[in-house]
Write a protein that holds these residues in place. Sequence first.
Motif, PDB file in Angstrom:
ATOM      1  N   ALA A  50      47.414  31.060  33.536  1.00 10.54           N
ATOM      2  CA  ALA A  50      46.254  30.346  34.053  1.00 10.54           C
ATOM      3  C   ALA A  50      46.104  30.695  35.533  1.00 10.54           C
ATOM      4  O   ALA A  50      47.054  31.163  36.160  1.00 10.54           O
ATOM      5  CB  ALA A  50      46.435  28.836  33.894  1.00 10.54           C
ATOM      6  N   HIS A  51      44.922  30.473  36.055  1.00 10.35           N
ATOM      7  CA  HIS A  51      44.758  30.599  37.506  1.00 10.35           C
ATOM      8  C   HIS A  51      43.589  29.747  37.976  1.00 10.35           C
ATOM      9  O   HIS A  51      42.706  29.386  37.207  1.00 10.35           O
ATOM     10  CB  HIS A  51      44.609  32.064  37.958  1.00 10.35           C
ATOM     11  CG  HIS A  51      43.322  32.713  37.566  1.00 10.35           C
ATOM     12  ND1 HIS A  51      43.178  33.456  36.427  1.00 10.35           N
ATOM     13  CD2 HIS A  51      42.113  32.734  38.179  1.00 10.35           C
ATOM     14  CE1 HIS A  51      41.945  33.928  36.361  1.00 10.35           C
ATOM     15  NE2 HIS A  51      41.279  33.495  37.401  1.00 10.35           N
ATOM     16  N   ARG A  60      45.448  31.078  42.884  1.00 10.38           N
ATOM     17  CA  ARG A  60      46.803  30.592  42.579  1.00 10.38           C
ATOM     18  C   ARG A  60      47.041  30.747  41.090  1.00 10.38           C
ATOM     19  O   ARG A  60      46.282  30.223  40.286  1.00 10.38           O
ATOM     20  CB  ARG A  60      46.967  29.124  42.970  1.00 10.38           C
ATOM     21  CG  ARG A  60      46.988  28.916  44.479  1.00 10.38           C
ATOM     22  CD  ARG A  60      47.424  27.532  44.839  1.00 10.38           C
ATOM     23  NE  ARG A  60      48.858  27.356  44.579  1.00 10.38           N
ATOM     24  CZ  ARG A  60      49.472  26.182  44.632  1.00 10.38           C
ATOM     25  NH1 ARG A  60      48.789  25.084  44.922  1.00 10.38           N
ATOM     26  NH2 ARG A  60      50.761  26.080  44.390  1.00 10.38           N
ATOM     27  N   ASP A  61      48.105  31.494  40.752  1.00 10.31           N
ATOM     28  CA  ASP A  61      48.461  31.731  39.356  1.00 10.31           C
ATOM     29  C   ASP A  61      49.470  30.696  38.885  1.00 10.31           C
ATOM     30  O   ASP A  61      50.271  30.185  39.673  1.00 10.31           O
ATOM     31  CB  ASP A  61      49.047  33.131  39.190  1.00 10.31           C
ATOM     32  CG  ASP A  61      48.032  34.219  39.477  1.00 10.31           C
ATOM     33  OD1 ASP A  61      46.885  34.084  39.018  1.00 10.31           O
ATOM     34  OD2 ASP A  61      48.372  35.204  40.158  1.00 10.31           O
ATOM     35  N   ALA A  62      49.459  30.438  37.565  1.00 10.03           N
ATOM     36  CA  ALA A  62      50.356  29.440  36.997  1.00 10.03           C
ATOM     37  C   ALA A  62      50.625  29.750  35.532  1.00 10.03           C
ATOM     38  O   ALA A  62      49.888  30.508  34.893  1.00 10.03           O
ATOM     39  CB  ALA A  62      49.742  28.048  37.113  1.00 10.03           C
ATOM     40  N   ALA A  63      51.683  29.136  35.022  1.00 12.27           N
ATOM     41  CA  ALA A  63      51.963  29.138  33.586  1.00 12.27           C
ATOM     42  C   ALA A  63      51.567  27.768  33.065  1.00 12.27           C
ATOM     43  O   ALA A  63      51.956  26.746  33.622  1.00 12.27           O
ATOM     44  CB  ALA A  63      53.450  29.390  33.336  1.00 12.27           C
ATOM     45  N   TRP A  85      53.326  26.498  38.929  1.00 15.25           N
ATOM     46  CA  TRP A  85      52.742  27.469  39.841  1.00 15.25           C
ATOM     47  C   TRP A  85      53.677  28.672  39.916  1.00 15.25           C
ATOM     48  O   TRP A  85      54.898  28.537  39.787  1.00 15.25           O
ATOM     49  CB  TRP A  85      52.546  26.872  41.226  1.00 15.25           C
ATOM     50  CG  TRP A  85      51.539  25.771  41.279  1.00 15.25           C
ATOM     51  CD1 TRP A  85      51.783  24.455  41.524  1.00 15.25           C
ATOM     52  CD2 TRP A  85      50.121  25.884  41.086  1.00 15.25           C
ATOM     53  NE1 TRP A  85      50.607  23.743  41.494  1.00 15.25           N
ATOM     54  CE2 TRP A  85      49.573  24.599  41.236  1.00 15.25           C
ATOM     55  CE3 TRP A  85      49.267  26.945  40.810  1.00 15.25           C
ATOM     56  CZ2 TRP A  85      48.211  24.343  41.111  1.00 15.25           C
ATOM     57  CZ3 TRP A  85      47.906  26.697  40.685  1.00 15.25           C
ATOM     58  CH2 TRP A  85      47.390  25.409  40.837  1.00 15.25           C
ATOM     59  N   GLN A  86      53.110  29.832  40.129  1.00 19.57           N
ATOM     60  CA  GLN A  86      53.871  31.087  40.161  1.00 19.57           C
ATOM     61  C   GLN A  86      55.090  30.988  41.066  1.00 19.57           C
ATOM     62  O   GLN A  86      56.182  31.402  40.698  1.00 19.57           O
ATOM     63  CB  GLN A  86      52.955  32.223  40.620  1.00 19.57           C
ATOM     64  CG  GLN A  86      53.624  33.574  40.662  1.00 19.57           C
ATOM     65  CD  GLN A  86      52.693  34.652  41.170  1.00 19.57           C
ATOM     66  OE1 GLN A  86      51.897  34.427  42.078  1.00 19.57           O
ATOM     67  NE2 GLN A  86      52.773  35.819  40.567  1.00 19.57           N
ATOM     68  N   GLU A  87      54.929  30.410  42.236  1.00 21.56           N
ATOM     69  CA  GLU A  87      56.029  30.338  43.205  1.00 21.56           C
ATOM     70  C   GLU A  87      57.146  29.382  42.774  1.00 21.56           C
ATOM     71  O   GLU A  87      58.253  29.432  43.304  1.00 21.56           O
ATOM     72  CB  GLU A  87      55.516  29.959  44.597  1.00 21.56           C
ATOM     73  CG  GLU A  87      54.842  28.600  44.679  1.00 21.56           C
ATOM     74  CD  GLU A  87      53.345  28.601  44.413  1.00 21.56           C
ATOM     75  OE1 GLU A  87      52.706  27.576  44.730  1.00 21.56           O
ATOM     76  OE2 GLU A  87      52.798  29.603  43.884  1.00 21.56           O
ATOM     77  N   ASP A  88      56.864  28.521  41.793  1.00 24.08           N
ATOM     78  CA  ASP A  88      57.866  27.562  41.325  1.00 24.08           C
ATOM     79  C   ASP A  88      58.641  28.041  40.094  1.00 24.08           C
ATOM     80  O   ASP A  88      59.594  27.380  39.677  1.00 24.08           O
ATOM     81  CB  ASP A  88      57.201  26.217  40.997  1.00 24.08           C
ATOM     82  CG  ASP A  88      56.573  25.577  42.220  1.00 24.08           C
ATOM     83  OD1 ASP A  88      57.065  25.809  43.337  1.00 24.08           O
ATOM     84  OD2 ASP A  88      55.569  24.853  42.055  1.00 24.08           O
ATOM     85  N   ILE A  89      58.235  29.161  39.524  1.00 16.27           N
ATOM     86  CA  ILE A  89      58.891  29.661  38.314  1.00 16.27           C
ATOM     87  C   ILE A  89      60.214  30.326  38.676  1.00 16.27           C
ATOM     88  O   ILE A  89      60.282  31.158  39.582  1.00 16.27           O
ATOM     89  CB  ILE A  89      57.982  30.651  37.563  1.00 16.27           C
ATOM     90  CG1 ILE A  89      56.742  29.917  37.039  1.00 16.27           C
ATOM     91  CG2 ILE A  89      58.744  31.340  36.423  1.00 16.27           C
ATOM     92  CD1 ILE A  89      55.683  30.817  36.457  1.00 16.27           C
ATOM     93  N   ASP A  90      61.265  29.942  37.976  1.00 13.76           N
ATOM     94  CA  ASP A  90      62.599  30.534  38.146  1.00 13.76           C
ATOM     95  C   ASP A  90      62.698  31.706  37.161  1.00 13.76           C
ATOM     96  O   ASP A  90      62.943  31.508  35.971  1.00 13.76           O
ATOM     97  CB  ASP A  90      63.669  29.476  37.863  1.00 13.76           C
ATOM     98  CG  ASP A  90      65.079  29.967  38.077  1.00 13.76           C
ATOM     99  OD1 ASP A  90      65.306  31.192  38.084  1.00 13.76           O
ATOM    100  OD2 ASP A  90      65.979  29.111  38.217  1.00 13.76           O
TER     101      ASP A  90
END
Length: 133
Positions: A50-51, A60-63, A85-90
Amino acid sequence: MRTFPLRIGTPDGLLFEGEVERVVCRSITGDLAILAGHCNFCTALGMGEAHVVLEDGSRRDAACIGGMLSVMDGSCHLLATTWEWQEDIDAERAATAKQRAEEKLAKGGLTDQEYKIVQAKLQRALVRLSVKS
């Protein structure tokens, strides 16, 4: 470009609230984009990338893993089962989950229920890795 108010929440709380130009995500019937002026609408969300395009044009990209999206009188509400959010994905954790799921599928001997659960875990890991890359 025109904007509209968007709220993104999960069972853990509100993740985003603000004016956006566009939100793109996967519904259970395929990908969709919401723009300003969209008609009233409600759909279940599927699992996928998603974005959000913000008011300043940044993206901002996200899952997004399941949930509901509704548009009512020009406002969009997205309640996701999981939204990362992309930056929060491990990425390391997602890669480990992918490997575990693939090993279980390769081993076989799963009941129909176990197979569906492992397939869903694999799909979640793949979505996260796709968004992170």
